[in-house]
Design an enzyme around this catalytic site. Structure first.
Site, PDB file in Angstrom:
ATOM      1  N   HIS A 349       0.813  -1.199   0.005  1.00 48.49           N
ATOM      2  CA  HIS A 349       0.012  -0.090   0.243  1.00 48.49           C
ATOM      3  C   HIS A 349       0.690   1.379   0.046  1.00 48.49           C
ATOM      4  CE1 HIS A 349      -4.014  -1.892   0.681  1.00 48.49           C
ATOM      5  NE2 HIS A 349      -3.338  -2.594   1.506  1.00 48.49           N
ATOM      6  N   LYS A 536      -8.360  13.763   4.923  1.00 47.19           N
ATOM      7  CA  LYS A 536      -7.624  12.725   4.898  1.00 47.19           C
ATOM      8  C   LYS A 536      -6.495  12.900   5.954  1.00 47.19           C
ATOM      9  CE  LYS A 536      -6.503  13.916   0.630  1.00 47.19           C
ATOM     10  NZ  LYS A 536      -6.797  12.760  -0.128  1.00 47.19           N
ATOM     11  N   ARG A 537      -5.828  11.733   6.216  1.00 48.89           N
ATOM     12  CA  ARG A 537      -4.787  11.894   7.318  1.00 48.89           C
ATOM     13  C   ARG A 537      -3.767  12.997   6.825  1.00 48.89           C
ATOM     14  NH1 ARG A 537      -4.590   8.063  11.367  1.00 48.89           N
ATOM     15  NH2 ARG A 537      -2.688   8.653  11.955  1.00 48.89           N
ATOM     16  N   LYS A 542       1.049  14.623   1.509  1.00 48.51           N
ATOM     17  CA  LYS A 542      -0.095  14.525   1.114  1.00 48.51           C
ATOM     18  C   LYS A 542      -0.518  16.147   0.552  1.00 48.51           C
ATOM     19  CE  LYS A 542      -2.572  10.640   3.437  1.00 48.51           C
ATOM     20  NZ  LYS A 542      -3.075   9.804   2.330  1.00 48.51           N
ATOM     21  N   THR A 644      -8.259   6.793  -1.998  1.00 48.05           N
ATOM     22  CA  THR A 644      -9.581   6.416  -2.133  1.00 48.05           C
ATOM     23  C   THR A 644     -10.859   7.243  -1.801  1.00 48.05           C
ATOM     24  OG1 THR A 644      -9.461   5.390  -0.018  1.00 48.05           O
ATOM     25  CG2 THR A 644      -9.569   3.853  -1.819  1.00 48.05           C
ATOM     26  N   LYS A 648     -14.468   8.750  -3.844  1.00 47.10           N
ATOM     27  CA  LYS A 648     -15.907   9.136  -3.253  1.00 47.10           C
ATOM     28  C   LYS A 648     -16.477  10.550  -3.589  1.00 47.10           C
ATOM     29  CE  LYS A 648     -13.921   6.432   0.654  1.00 47.10           C
ATOM     30  NZ  LYS A 648     -13.202   6.552   1.850  1.00 47.10           N
TER      31      LYS A 648
HETATM   32  C1  26Q Z   1       3.117  -0.026  10.601  1.00 44.19           C
HETATM   33  C2  26Q Z   1       3.819  -0.310  11.875  1.00 44.19           C
HETATM   34  C3  26Q Z   1       3.535  -0.001  12.860  1.00 44.19           C
HETATM   35  C4  26Q Z   1       2.461   1.143  13.048  1.00 44.19           C
HETATM   36  C5  26Q Z   1       1.577   1.466  12.064  1.00 44.19           C
HETATM   37  C6  26Q Z   1       1.819   1.173  10.864  1.00 44.19           C
HETATM   38  C7  26Q Z   1       1.020   1.256   9.759  1.00 44.19           C
HETATM   39  C8  26Q Z   1      -0.228   1.474   9.726  1.00 44.19           C
HETATM   40  C9  26Q Z   1      -1.055   2.080   8.839  1.00 44.19           C
HETATM   41  C10 26Q Z   1       1.736   1.503   8.402  1.00 44.19           C
HETATM   42  C11 26Q Z   1       0.884   1.921   7.166  1.00 44.19           C
HETATM   43  C12 26Q Z   1      -0.560   2.221   7.704  1.00 44.19           C
HETATM   44  C13 26Q Z   1      -1.454   2.745   6.687  1.00 44.19           C
HETATM   45  C14 26Q Z   1      -1.133   2.934   5.265  1.00 44.19           C
HETATM   46  C15 26Q Z   1      -2.188   3.175   4.157  1.00 44.19           C
HETATM   47  O1  26Q Z   1      -3.441   3.439   4.688  1.00 44.19           O
HETATM   48  N1  26Q Z   1      -2.075   3.415   2.958  1.00 44.19           N
HETATM   49  C16 26Q Z   1      -2.802   3.875   2.205  1.00 44.19           C
HETATM   50  O2  26Q Z   1      -3.731   2.714   1.749  1.00 44.19           O
HETATM   51  C17 26Q Z   1      -4.768   3.079   1.005  1.00 44.19           C
HETATM   52  C18 26Q Z   1      -5.444   2.037   0.420  1.00 44.19           C
HETATM   53  O3  26Q Z   1      -4.847   1.192  -0.366  1.00 44.19           O
HETATM   54  C19 26Q Z   1      -4.401   4.031  -0.625  1.00 44.19           C
HETATM   55  O4  26Q Z   1      -5.340   4.408  -1.057  1.00 44.19           O
HETATM   56  C20 26Q Z   1      -3.521   5.122   0.166  1.00 44.19           C
HETATM   57  O5  26Q Z   1      -2.874   5.772  -1.023  1.00 44.19           O
HETATM   58  C21 26Q Z   1      -2.180   4.744   0.896  1.00 44.19           C
HETATM   59  O6  26Q Z   1      -1.559   5.687   1.385  1.00 44.19           O
END
Ligand code: 26Q
Length: 798
Positions: A349, A536-537, A542, A644, A648
């Site tokens: 991702h 978004k986050r 971003k 995503t 929307k």
């Molecule tokens: C990893 C290790 C420890 C703590 C947290 C994490 C962690 C948690 C969440 C690392 C990454 C995430 C989330 C990533 C994420 O949301 N990526 C997004 O995924 C979407 C769905 O595919 C995409 O549309 C976005 O572009 C992408 O940023």
């Protein structure tokens, strides 16, 4: 399912009386919600049981989607819609004198996810049920979901999200018969058993009890109920002596206590590794057990089971699967490995390097001693095999799992599985060409793209009912079950009456949001203004800050010339920052203080408003997104894997203002160049800068007076209360060379914004663009995305 209004009213009243001992007229909206949810559960139960029996009987291949996050938001309305009883329930409530909206709003968001990745996992659960595939989720039942965000004096404050509160989660069912044990820590030595097989002997390990809670996932209009299994941890009674203090017991409970609030960044915390292993091991154990009930040989498990690894968080799966197959079920390495590779598949991702999980080998070995041994063995065999094929030693070194005393989880997922996919065309290309280039040279056949999607039912039918009704009038209701019928709307693209109606529906959505803005922030915004939204986050890549730079430019334009000819704008933000992400928190503070500055300034004549809505979450998105005129998708090209929310916004008729990044490119391909506004560098230009090391932000700043004026605003006292944050941002842009090229893209962004202003003046033209966006958004249904996963990766049958 079939349900009459009368029958519903009877069932609902019975449950309310029975459970809450209360009459409808006296019940609070929370009590009414609880009773309604219980009624729905009653309706689901027979379908759920039937589905289970059907799957056992037919022995169909099943996909298990392993994800450390699931972010469904509220479930009541979706469940009603999917069961086909939403209208009946609304009519019943009208008769009972109950306000459905109040009851719906009494449900707490289930927020066991951070953002895109978790939301996608939830969407896939819905689409799996809707398309009818046997597909189950596997995750963690966090007691605290993503924190609740409050804004105090412009700063983000995080409050724990005790989402199931004292009432419990109405949707779940505890499944005691599927409890399994999970072992961590301790030492492992290898011994030969009586049959001469090498078996591990564990000493001093800790045994945890994994307790599953199942949440039904209802398909739309097909009475199919799949399962989302969330694991909780308990202390096994027979091992209670191993946890003799309150402290020790608490450490166990901590395993499922909180969702890590980081998004796109990785920290090597032991507890996180335990979380990942806990849910992976528990899930795999029950999968093997239920497969064996079919009476088939374990070495052929891949014929009936697919395990999907959602990002690397469950990427210990191939090693744990090997451990279970060999240590617990006596398979030989070769059979176990064959089954493992054919069972596992993985989605990446992100290409951000700070998000790639790498565990310190010592830490890993300490927590998971046996799995560590197996990973070393997988790594050794991989290196030997590749050397045997005559592969370039450097390529082998780059791709092995264990190097520099770190375990590379993505490498384990790729080597231990048969498929790796990115989440949008550009993203997959970047993985092949850049991030995972060496792997692509070794295993080209494993790589594939699966562009993300969204649940149109939630974002159009539920979140934007007035627009849905408008669409019904034009093309009938067929689109509600076949989203591709939306394309029929294109026939009306030149019909002024229709365009007027679409415009009016958007204005109504804006009015609803304007009321909410007034209520929650006190700011007055006009629906005549362009609603320009970025939700978004919060993350540097971003580029919410680029949006803010443009706002400050408009502020100075209006200060210089109060009569500047511009369509009034309301800039709306919603964003949570990871609690430890200093830069992101400073950006939130700055947005809020700029809002304070401009919203009160009468000289701007209401032409510029800035609103930060606190606690952005799925349910708030459902209010905000339908009200947007402009969708800000302005990440630095190459950084946003897909996005995503962009889909929307498109689906509810906003015009996308975007860089050529992630799925924005595919949106552009659908709507055509005239119905989207693109700006900024593309990925090749960005990569050229990287290759040439020729970007110098201070140079840009010094040679562009307009940029200088905007950036200086952060440090010259114009914005109140931001002495520290202002200089941090200034430093990031000028001293630290503006990592995400905001200054380079600034002029192009300003021009794009001017184009938006010009386009919006022609209401009919704008409405036509909007209609074309809605009509072509069918491309992004997650139902189709799931079809592709099911056919091309998991090999499922309906
Ligand atoms: C990893 C290790 C420890 C703590 C947290 C994490 C962690 C948690 C969440 C690392 C990454 C995430 C989330 C990533 C994420 O949301 N990526 C997004 O995924 C979407 C769905 O595919 C995409 O549309 C976005 O572009 C992408 O940023």
């Amino acid at each position: 399912m079939e349900l009459t209004k009368e029958r519903f009213i009877r069932d609902f009243k019975d449950i309310l009386h029975e459970r809450q001992l209360i009459k409808v007229a006296d019940a609070t909206s929370v009590e009414l919600f609880q009773a309604l949810a219980s009624t729905v559960r009653k309706y689901i139960t027979p379908l759920w049981l039937e589905r289970r029996n059907q799957l056992i009987e037919q022995q169909q291949k099943t996909a298990y989607y392993f994800s450390i996050e699931f972010l469904p938001g509220r479930m009541l309305e979706t469940n009603l819609l999917n069961l086909g009883i939403l209208d009946t329930v609304k009519e019943g409530f009208a008769e009972l004198g109950v306000d459905f909206e109040d009851v719906k709003n009494a449900e707490y968001d289930m927020a066991l996810g951070n953002g895109g990745l978790g939301r996608l996992a939830a969407a896939f659960m819905d689409s799996l049920a809707t398309t009818g595939y046997p597909g189950f989720g596997n995750g963690i039942r966090y007691r605290y979901g993503l924190f609740k965000q409050r804004i105090v004096d412009g700063y983000q404050v995080e409050i724990p999200d005790a989402w199931f509160g004292s009432l419990g989660n109405v949707w779940e069912t505890r499944k005691d018969h599927d409890i399994v044990d999970v072992k961590i820590f301790g030492n492992v030595s290898l011994h030969a058993n009586e049959k001469g097989r090498i078996v591990p002997l564990y000493e001093n390990s800790k045994i945890l009890r994994a307790v599953p809670y199942d949440v039904p996932q209802i398909g739309f209009g097909n009475d199919t109920v799949n399962n989302l299994r969330l694991w909780d941890v308990e202390i096994p009674e027979e091992h209670e002596l191993d946890y003799p203090t309150i402290e020790a017991r608490r450490r166990v409970q901590d395993i499922t206590a909180i969702l890590y609030p980081d998004d796109s960044s990785y920290e090597g915390k032991e507890l996180r590794l335990i979380q990942e292993y806990f849910m992976t091991s528990a899930g795999l154990q029950t999968i093997i057990k239920s497969y064996l009930k079919q009476g088939r040989p374990l070495k052929d498990i891949h014929e009936k089971v697919s395990v999907h690894i959602n990002d690397t968080h469950p990427a210990v799966a191939p090693a744990e699967f090997m451990r279970l197959l060999m240590d617990e079920y006596d398979l030989e390495w070769a059979d176990a490995w064959n089954a493992t590779v054919k069972t596992m598949s993985y989605t990446n991702h992100t290409i951000l390097s700070e998000a790639l999980e790498k565990w310190d080998a010592e830490l890993f070995k300490n927590v998971l001693p046996r799995v560590y041994q197996i990973i070393l063995e997988i790594d050794n065999r991989y290196v030997a095999e590749m050397a045997g094929r005559g592969l370039d030693p450097q390529v082998i070194e780059n791709t092995r799992i264990v190097k520099d005393n770190q375990i590379h989880m993505a490498h384990l997922a790729i080597i231990g599985g048969h498929s790796i996919n990115g989440v949008a065309k550009l993203h997959t290309e970047l993985l092949k060409e850049d991030t995972l280039r060496d792997f692509y040279s070794i295993y080209p056949e494993k790589f594939n793209n699966k562009t993300n999607g969204i649940i149109q039912r939630r974002w159009l039918q539920i979140a934007d009912q007035p627009l849905s009704a408008e669409i019904d009038k034009l093309i009938g209701k067929g689109w509600r079950s076949d989203i591709h019928e939306l394309r029929k709307l294109l026939e009306f693209k030149d019909d002024p009456q229709v365009l007027g109606d679409f415009y009016r529906v958007k204005q109504e959505a804006k009015a609803r949001l304007a009321d909410f803005i007034k209520e929650s922030t006190g700011a007055e915004v006009s629906t005549e203004a362009i609603f320009d939204v970025q939700v978004k986050r919060l993350h540097a890549y971003k580029r919410q800050l680029l949006n803010l730079l443009h706002i400050i430019k408009l502020y100075w334009d209006l200060k210089d010339n109060p009569n500047k000819d511009m369509v009034p704008r309301v800039f709306i933000f919603g964003a949570k920052a990871a609690p430890g992400y200093h830069f992101a928190k400073s950006v939130i503070k700055l947005i809020n203080e700029v809002a304070n500055l401009v919203n009160k300034d009468e000289s701007l004549q209401g032409k510029l408003k800035v609103v930060f809505l606190e606690n952005y979450r799925v349910s708030l998105a459902e209010l905000i997104i339908p009200a947007a005129d402009v969708s800000e998708q302005i990440s630095l090209a190459s950084k946003e894997a897909s996005g995503t929310s962009n889909m929307k916004f498109m689906m509810t008729g906003a015009i996308t203002l975007a860089t050529l990044d992630g799925a924005n490119i595919e949106i552009k391909d659908e709507v055509g160049d005239d119905n989207i506004v693109i700006f900024g560098m593309d990925k090749d230009q960005v990569y050229k800068h990287y290759a040439r090391h020729d970007y110098y932000s201070r140079g840009v700043y010094e040679s562009n007076p307009d940029i200088r004026r905007v950036v200086d605003t952060f440090v010259n006292g114009t914005i109140p209360n931001v002495r520290e944050e202002g200089s941090e941002i200034y430093e990031a842009l000028i001293t630290h060379n503006d990592e995400y090229f905001l200054l380079e893209d600034f002029h192009s962004y300003v021009e794009a914004q001017e184009k938006i202003d010009a386009l919006y003046r022609d209401k009919e033209k704008w409405a036509r663009m909007s209609l074309i966006n809605i009509a072509t958004s069918d491309k992004f249904t997650s139902d189709d995305t799931i079809e592709q996963y099911a056919k091309e990766i998991w090999n499922l049958e309906k």
